[in-house]
Design a protein around this motif. Sequence first.
Motif, PDB file in Angstrom:
ATOM      1  N   MET A  26      83.991  56.830  47.293  1.00 43.71           N
ATOM      2  CA  MET A  26      85.014  55.802  47.027  1.00 43.71           C
ATOM      3  C   MET A  26      86.394  56.445  47.086  1.00 43.71           C
ATOM      4  O   MET A  26      86.715  57.309  46.272  1.00 43.71           O
ATOM      5  N   LYS A  27      87.183  56.081  48.053  1.00 39.27           N
ATOM      6  CA  LYS A  27      88.551  56.615  48.163  1.00 39.27           C
ATOM      7  C   LYS A  27      89.513  55.618  47.517  1.00 39.27           C
ATOM      8  O   LYS A  27      89.646  54.483  47.984  1.00 39.27           O
ATOM      9  N   ARG A  28      90.131  56.086  46.428  1.00 39.33           N
ATOM     10  CA  ARG A  28      91.044  55.190  45.686  1.00 39.33           C
ATOM     11  C   ARG A  28      92.460  55.758  45.761  1.00 39.33           C
ATOM     12  O   ARG A  28      92.669  56.959  45.551  1.00 39.33           O
ATOM     13  N   VAL A  29      93.415  54.879  46.059  1.00 34.00           N
ATOM     14  CA  VAL A  29      94.814  55.310  46.150  1.00 34.00           C
ATOM     15  C   VAL A  29      95.654  54.488  45.173  1.00 34.00           C
ATOM     16  O   VAL A  29      95.356  53.320  44.924  1.00 34.00           O
ATOM     17  N   ILE A  30      96.691  55.140  44.633  1.00 33.43           N
ATOM     18  CA  ILE A  30      97.632  54.434  43.747  1.00 33.43           C
ATOM     19  C   ILE A  30      98.909  54.207  44.513  1.00 33.43           C
ATOM     20  O   ILE A  30      99.417  55.124  45.174  1.00 33.43           O
ATOM     21  N   TYR A  31      99.425  53.006  44.413  1.00 35.51           N
ATOM     22  CA  TYR A  31     100.733  52.707  45.026  1.00 35.51           C
ATOM     23  C   TYR A  31     101.698  52.435  43.861  1.00 35.51           C
ATOM     24  O   TYR A  31     101.763  51.316  43.355  1.00 35.51           O
TER      25      TYR A  31
ATOM     26  N   ALA B 253     100.573  50.204  40.955  1.00 26.17           N
ATOM     27  CA  ALA B 253     100.829  50.655  39.579  1.00 26.17           C
ATOM     28  C   ALA B 253     102.313  50.509  39.253  1.00 26.17           C
ATOM     29  O   ALA B 253     103.161  51.217  39.810  1.00 26.17           O
ATOM     30  N   ILE B 254     102.613  49.567  38.362  1.00 20.49           N
ATOM     31  CA  ILE B 254     104.007  49.309  37.979  1.00 20.49           C
ATOM     32  C   ILE B 254     104.378  50.243  36.834  1.00 20.49           C
ATOM     33  O   ILE B 254     103.689  50.282  35.806  1.00 20.49           O
ATOM     34  N   LEU B 255     105.462  50.977  37.019  1.00 20.25           N
ATOM     35  CA  LEU B 255     105.897  51.904  35.966  1.00 20.25           C
ATOM     36  C   LEU B 255     106.502  51.135  34.790  1.00 20.25           C
ATOM     37  O   LEU B 255     107.397  50.310  34.971  1.00 20.25           O
ATOM     38  N   ARG B 256     105.976  51.411  33.587  1.00 22.55           N
ATOM     39  CA  ARG B 256     106.597  50.884  32.356  1.00 22.55           C
ATOM     40  C   ARG B 256     107.657  51.885  31.946  1.00 22.55           C
ATOM     41  O   ARG B 256     107.322  52.968  31.462  1.00 22.55           O
ATOM     42  N   ASN B 257     108.906  51.550  32.188  1.00 19.04           N
ATOM     43  CA  ASN B 257     109.982  52.514  31.950  1.00 19.04           C
ATOM     44  C   ASN B 257     111.034  51.898  31.028  1.00 19.04           C
ATOM     45  O   ASN B 257     111.898  51.136  31.473  1.00 19.04           O
TER      46      ASN B 257
ATOM     47  N   GLU C  65     102.406  54.066  31.969  1.00 16.67           N
ATOM     48  CA  GLU C  65     103.573  54.804  31.494  1.00 16.67           C
ATOM     49  C   GLU C  65     103.208  56.279  31.432  1.00 16.67           C
ATOM     50  O   GLU C  65     102.041  56.642  31.485  1.00 16.67           O
ATOM     51  N   GLY C  66     104.206  57.122  31.356  1.00 14.12           N
ATOM     52  CA  GLY C  66     103.943  58.559  31.359  1.00 14.12           C
ATOM     53  C   GLY C  66     103.897  59.094  32.775  1.00 14.12           C
ATOM     54  O   GLY C  66     104.370  58.445  33.718  1.00 14.12           O
ATOM     55  N   LEU C  67     103.277  60.256  32.899  1.00 11.47           N
ATOM     56  CA  LEU C  67     103.248  60.920  34.202  1.00 11.47           C
ATOM     57  C   LEU C  67     102.283  60.233  35.164  1.00 11.47           C
ATOM     58  O   LEU C  67     101.151  59.879  34.796  1.00 11.47           O
ATOM     59  N   LEU C  68     102.742  60.120  36.395  1.00  6.67           N
ATOM     60  CA  LEU C  68     101.903  59.521  37.434  1.00  6.67           C
ATOM     61  C   LEU C  68     100.612  60.318  37.636  1.00  6.67           C
ATOM     62  O   LEU C  68      99.539  59.735  37.818  1.00  6.67           O
ATOM     63  N   VAL C  69     100.715  61.647  37.596  1.00  8.58           N
ATOM     64  CA  VAL C  69      99.505  62.461  37.825  1.00  8.58           C
ATOM     65  C   VAL C  69      98.442  62.200  36.750  1.00  8.58           C
ATOM     66  O   VAL C  69      97.246  62.192  37.039  1.00  8.58           O
ATOM     67  N   ASP C  70      98.901  61.964  35.508  1.00  6.10           N
ATOM     68  CA  ASP C  70      97.940  61.687  34.422  1.00  6.10           C
ATOM     69  C   ASP C  70      97.270  60.327  34.644  1.00  6.10           C
ATOM     70  O   ASP C  70      96.064  60.163  34.448  1.00  6.10           O
TER      71      ASP C  70
END
Length: 165
Positions: free
Chosen positions: A1-6, A34-38, A70-75
Amino acid sequence: MKRVIYPGSFDPPTNGHLDLISRGAKLFDELVVAILRNSAKTSLFDVNERLEMLRECTSQWENVRVESFEGLLVDYARRCGAQAVLRGIRVVSDYEYELQMAWMNRKLDSTLETVFMMPAGEYAYLSSRLVCEIASLGGTLGDLIPASVESRLRARLGVAPQAPR
Ligand code: PNS
């Protein structure tokens, strides 16, 4: 399963974003918008409104879902089980900022890949910031944003489109 985040701000979503989602959804098994909660950045639409708009506009793709983080994208990517991050490059000037982020994300997590894609040429000059500016000045947005986003935008700004002269 190849999953990507935009990931992105999507304030508001444009047809350029949707174009990229459609391209990414063809390449990957699953695409998570993925919408950033900032809280440090003021936005025109709150995260729940952006979630609603994006869910409405992406319902035709079975392998696309819309979340916020929220937080780091890598996490977030690790929690999501995503192998890659998708980002759009419209013009050369985007590249410098995108490359810096991609390098930094690689430093933070060397297993996470960044994939750059170009939207259709007709969206090369399109940005959420310009969309907001044009709408606030009564300009017409035509096919640059989905109709449902345009009506929310005009309601939020309290501006009707100007009749053509
Ligand atoms: O649409 P945008 O505003 O250009 O998106 C920027 C985004 C959300 C991709 C970027 O700000 C991000 O990933 N933020 C999360 C925090 C983080 O991981 N920062 C380090 C990035 S190298």
